[in-house]
Each structure stands twice: as C-alpha cells, then as structure tokens.
Write a protein that holds these residues in place. Sequence first.
Motif, PDB file in Angstrom:
ATOM      1  N   SER A  10       0.831  -1.204   0.000  1.00 41.57           N
ATOM      2  CA  SER A  10       0.000   0.000   0.000  1.00 41.57           C
ATOM      3  C   SER A  10       0.869   1.259   0.000  1.00 41.57           C
ATOM      4  O   SER A  10       0.474   2.285  -0.547  1.00 41.57           O
ATOM      5  N   LEU A  11       2.059   1.159   0.555  1.00 41.93           N
ATOM      6  CA  LEU A  11       3.000   2.283   0.515  1.00 41.93           C
ATOM      7  C   LEU A  11       3.336   2.606  -0.934  1.00 41.93           C
ATOM      8  O   LEU A  11       3.325   3.772  -1.334  1.00 41.93           O
ATOM      9  N   GLN A  12       3.600   1.587  -1.724  1.00 43.49           N
ATOM     10  CA  GLN A  12       3.928   1.808  -3.133  1.00 43.49           C
ATOM     11  C   GLN A  12       2.743   2.392  -3.894  1.00 43.49           C
ATOM     12  O   GLN A  12       2.926   3.212  -4.783  1.00 43.49           O
ATOM     13  N   GLU A  13       1.535   1.974  -3.523  1.00 41.08           N
ATOM     14  CA  GLU A  13       0.346   2.526  -4.170  1.00 41.08           C
ATOM     15  C   GLU A  13       0.176   4.005  -3.831  1.00 41.08           C
ATOM     16  O   GLU A  13      -0.260   4.800  -4.668  1.00 41.08           O
ATOM     17  N   GLN A  14       0.508   4.390  -2.621  1.00 42.62           N
ATOM     18  CA  GLN A  14       0.353   5.771  -2.178  1.00 42.62           C
ATOM     19  C   GLN A  14       1.476   6.674  -2.705  1.00 42.62           C
ATOM     20  O   GLN A  14       1.375   7.889  -2.645  1.00 42.62           O
ATOM     21  N   GLN A  15       2.531   6.072  -3.210  1.00 40.59           N
ATOM     22  CA  GLN A  15       3.692   6.834  -3.699  1.00 40.59           C
ATOM     23  C   GLN A  15       3.283   7.819  -4.799  1.00 40.59           C
ATOM     24  O   GLN A  15       3.775   8.937  -4.845  1.00 40.59           O
ATOM     25  N   LYS A  16       2.356   7.414  -5.661  1.00 34.44           N
ATOM     26  CA  LYS A  16       1.900   8.293  -6.747  1.00 34.44           C
ATOM     27  C   LYS A  16       1.247   9.555  -6.179  1.00 34.44           C
ATOM     28  O   LYS A  16       1.469  10.651  -6.670  1.00 34.44           O
ATOM     29  N   GLY A  17       0.426   9.357  -5.158  1.00 28.61           N
ATOM     30  CA  GLY A  17      -0.244  10.493  -4.528  1.00 28.61           C
ATOM     31  C   GLY A  17       0.749  11.452  -3.907  1.00 28.61           C
ATOM     32  O   GLY A  17       0.618  12.672  -4.024  1.00 28.61           O
ATOM     33  N   LEU A  18       1.768  10.909  -3.270  1.00 27.89           N
ATOM     34  CA  LEU A  18       2.797  11.748  -2.648  1.00 27.89           C
ATOM     35  C   LEU A  18       3.556  12.537  -3.720  1.00 27.89           C
ATOM     36  O   LEU A  18       3.838  13.724  -3.542  1.00 27.89           O
ATOM     37  N   HIS A  19       3.857  11.877  -4.823  1.00 28.65           N
ATOM     38  CA  HIS A  19       4.541  12.560  -5.925  1.00 28.65           C
ATOM     39  C   HIS A  19       3.663  13.686  -6.482  1.00 28.65           C
ATOM     40  O   HIS A  19       4.143  14.794  -6.744  1.00 28.65           O
ATOM     41  N   TYR A  20       2.381  13.401  -6.633  1.00 22.57           N
ATOM     42  CA  TYR A  20       1.440  14.419  -7.117  1.00 22.57           C
ATOM     43  C   TYR A  20       1.434  15.626  -6.166  1.00 22.57           C
ATOM     44  O   TYR A  20       1.459  16.778  -6.619  1.00 22.57           O
ATOM     45  N   LEU A  21       1.389  15.362  -4.868  1.00 24.69           N
ATOM     46  CA  LEU A  21       1.382  16.460  -3.897  1.00 24.69           C
ATOM     47  C   LEU A  21       2.649  17.316  -4.025  1.00 24.69           C
ATOM     48  O   LEU A  21       2.579  18.548  -4.022  1.00 24.69           O
ATOM     49  N   SER A  22       3.776  16.670  -4.138  1.00 27.52           N
ATOM     50  CA  SER A  22       5.052  17.402  -4.252  1.00 27.52           C
ATOM     51  C   SER A  22       5.104  18.273  -5.497  1.00 27.52           C
ATOM     52  O   SER A  22       5.496  19.446  -5.436  1.00 27.52           O
ATOM     53  N   THR A  23       4.704  17.696  -6.632  1.00 21.72           N
ATOM     54  CA  THR A  23       4.751  18.481  -7.876  1.00 21.72           C
ATOM     55  C   THR A  23       3.716  19.604  -7.860  1.00 21.72           C
ATOM     56  O   THR A  23       3.983  20.702  -8.365  1.00 21.72           O
ATOM     57  N   THR A  24       2.558  19.353  -7.256  1.00 27.52           N
ATOM     58  CA  THR A  24       1.528  20.394  -7.173  1.00 27.52           C
ATOM     59  C   THR A  24       2.001  21.549  -6.297  1.00 27.52           C
ATOM     60  O   THR A  24       1.791  22.723  -6.639  1.00 27.52           O
ATOM     61  N   VAL A  25       2.659  21.219  -5.201  1.00 23.37           N
ATOM     62  CA  VAL A  25       3.198  22.275  -4.332  1.00 23.37           C
ATOM     63  C   VAL A  25       4.239  23.091  -5.079  1.00 23.37           C
ATOM     64  O   VAL A  25       4.276  24.319  -4.979  1.00 23.37           O
ATOM     65  N   GLU A  26       5.078  22.415  -5.856  1.00 29.89           N
ATOM     66  CA  GLU A  26       6.088  23.134  -6.639  1.00 29.89           C
ATOM     67  C   GLU A  26       5.421  24.071  -7.643  1.00 29.89           C
ATOM     68  O   GLU A  26       5.820  25.227  -7.792  1.00 29.89           O
ATOM     69  N   ASP A  27       4.404  23.581  -8.323  1.00 28.81           N
ATOM     70  CA  ASP A  27       3.689  24.407  -9.306  1.00 28.81           C
ATOM     71  C   ASP A  27       3.007  25.595  -8.630  1.00 28.81           C
ATOM     72  O   ASP A  27       3.058  26.725  -9.135  1.00 28.81           O
ATOM     73  N   MET A  28       2.353  25.350  -7.501  1.00 30.88           N
ATOM     74  CA  MET A  28       1.656  26.428  -6.791  1.00 30.88           C
ATOM     75  C   MET A  28       2.644  27.458  -6.254  1.00 30.88           C
ATOM     76  O   MET A  28       2.361  28.643  -6.220  1.00 30.88           O
ATOM     77  N   SER A  29       3.824  26.968  -5.847  1.00 30.28           N
ATOM     78  CA  SER A  29       4.828  27.870  -5.285  1.00 30.28           C
ATOM     79  C   SER A  29       5.309  28.902  -6.302  1.00 30.28           C
ATOM     80  O   SER A  29       5.679  30.020  -5.947  1.00 30.28           O
ATOM     81  N   LYS A  30       5.292  28.526  -7.562  1.00 25.97           N
ATOM     82  CA  LYS A  30       5.733  29.444  -8.611  1.00 25.97           C
ATOM     83  C   LYS A  30       4.724  30.578  -8.809  1.00 25.97           C
ATOM     84  O   LYS A  30       5.089  31.668  -9.196  1.00 25.97           O
ATOM     85  N   LYS A  31       3.451  30.301  -8.527  1.00 22.93           N
ATOM     86  CA  LYS A  31       2.394  31.273  -8.785  1.00 22.93           C
ATOM     87  C   LYS A  31       1.929  32.001  -7.531  1.00 22.93           C
ATOM     88  O   LYS A  31       1.385  33.103  -7.620  1.00 22.93           O
ATOM     89  N   ALA A  32       2.125  31.407  -6.389  1.00 29.78           N
ATOM     90  CA  ALA A  32       1.564  31.943  -5.139  1.00 29.78           C
ATOM     91  C   ALA A  32       2.480  32.976  -4.509  1.00 29.78           C
ATOM     92  O   ALA A  32       3.687  32.994  -4.752  1.00 29.78           O
ATOM     93  N   PRO A  33       1.916  33.832  -3.669  1.00 30.68           N
ATOM     94  CA  PRO A  33       2.731  34.759  -2.888  1.00 30.68           C
ATOM     95  C   PRO A  33       3.663  33.967  -1.950  1.00 30.68           C
ATOM     96  O   PRO A  33       3.373  32.812  -1.625  1.00 30.68           O
ATOM     97  N   ALA A  34       4.718  34.589  -1.518  1.00 30.83           N
ATOM     98  CA  ALA A  34       5.753  33.924  -0.726  1.00 30.83           C
ATOM     99  C   ALA A  34       5.212  33.246   0.529  1.00 30.83           C
ATOM    100  O   ALA A  34       5.572  32.108   0.833  1.00 30.83           O
ATOM    101  N   GLU A  35       4.328  33.954   1.277  1.00 31.63           N
ATOM    102  CA  GLU A  35       3.835  33.365   2.530  1.00 31.63           C
ATOM    103  C   GLU A  35       2.938  32.142   2.286  1.00 31.63           C
ATOM    104  O   GLU A  35       2.989  31.153   3.016  1.00 31.63           O
ATOM    105  N   VAL A  36       2.148  32.182   1.232  1.00 34.08           N
ATOM    106  CA  VAL A  36       1.282  31.039   0.886  1.00 34.08           C
ATOM    107  C   VAL A  36       2.161  29.880   0.407  1.00 34.08           C
ATOM    108  O   VAL A  36       1.976  28.730   0.807  1.00 34.08           O
ATOM    109  N   SER A  37       3.107  30.212  -0.421  1.00 34.61           N
ATOM    110  CA  SER A  37       4.036  29.217  -0.942  1.00 34.61           C
ATOM    111  C   SER A  37       4.778  28.524   0.205  1.00 34.61           C
ATOM    112  O   SER A  37       4.904  27.294   0.217  1.00 34.61           O
ATOM    113  N   GLN A  38       5.259  29.297   1.153  1.00 37.60           N
ATOM    114  CA  GLN A  38       5.994  28.742   2.293  1.00 37.60           C
ATOM    115  C   GLN A  38       5.103  27.824   3.135  1.00 37.60           C
ATOM    116  O   GLN A  38       5.542  26.787   3.613  1.00 37.60           O
ATOM    117  N   ARG A  39       3.839  28.199   3.307  1.00 36.19           N
ATOM    118  CA  ARG A  39       2.918  27.380   4.082  1.00 36.19           C
ATOM    119  C   ARG A  39       2.736  26.002   3.434  1.00 36.19           C
ATOM    120  O   ARG A  39       2.790  24.976   4.102  1.00 36.19           O
TER     121      ARG A  39
END
Length: 156
Positions: A53-82
């Motif tokens: 199940s850890l391996q199955e959840q790995q995709k979700g974790l990767h999605y979260l990381s890439t989404t945070v990276e994408d949002m960080s490029k567009k968001a204000p600094a304080e939102v990005s940091q959060r």
Amino acid sequence: FDSLPPARYKETMSSVLVWIQQAETKLSIPQVAVADYEIMEKRLGELKALQSSLQEQQKGLHYLSTTVEDMSKKAPAEVSQRYRSEIEVILGRWKKSSAQLVERCQKLEDFMSKFQRFQNDTKTLKKWMAEVDVFLKEEWPALGDSEALEKQLEQC
C-alpha cells in the motif's frame, strides 16, 4: 486563484495523511518476542501488505510534491511557504514510516530464519537425545565378551 490547490490536491492530501496515520499506528505496535512461527508469518504478511500500500500511495505523494512546486511558482511567498512546510512535514513522516517498515520487515525475516534454524537444531538434538537414551538403557555386555565391549566403547 492560481495559488490555491486544486480539489484533487486536498483529496490526495487527505488520502496520504490517512495512510500515514494508519502506518504509524501499525508500526507503533510494540515488538514482542514470539515463539510461534505462524504468528511471525502473519505479522510479516501484514507488514508486506503495508509495503504494497505504501507503493500505491507513492503516486499520490509525488502528485502532492509536484503540485506544491507548481503552486509555489504562482503563489505569494507566505502562501508558498505554508504549502512547502506542510509537504515537508508529510514527507518527513512518510520517510520515517517507510524506513521503519523496511527495518521491521528485515528484522522479522531475520528472526524467522533464526527461529526456523533453532527449531531444526532442537529437533535434531531431541532425536540425538532419544538415541542416547536408548543406548544408555541397553543391556551391558558380559565382562568376558571383549568384542561386544569394544563395539559399545566405539558407540560411546
């Protein structure tokens, strides 16, 4: 609105957090000495299922990381940091749970191997002790029978 996470992000975050919580709960079960191989096999099966199940959840974790990276490029600094802080905490918990899981599986497999060797050695020892017991209960040869005495001496 570009700096807000998509609905899938929140769903995935919830799913990953639930998985991490379940894994942490299962891994928090104290390790006890077990003298029953079947119980050890059952526990290893549970840990292996958790690894799957850890391996199955790995995709979700990767999605979260890439989404945070994408949002960080567009968001204000304080939102990005959060969002970055939030994902770092999750990644830390994930790594800790993953490492514990691998360690527990390896330890349990080692214990099972040692336990099986011990059972085999015990079986061999019991067989030998039974043979010695039969030998000790045999009738002793007569004193004049040197051939029988020599044979018994060799057996000893």
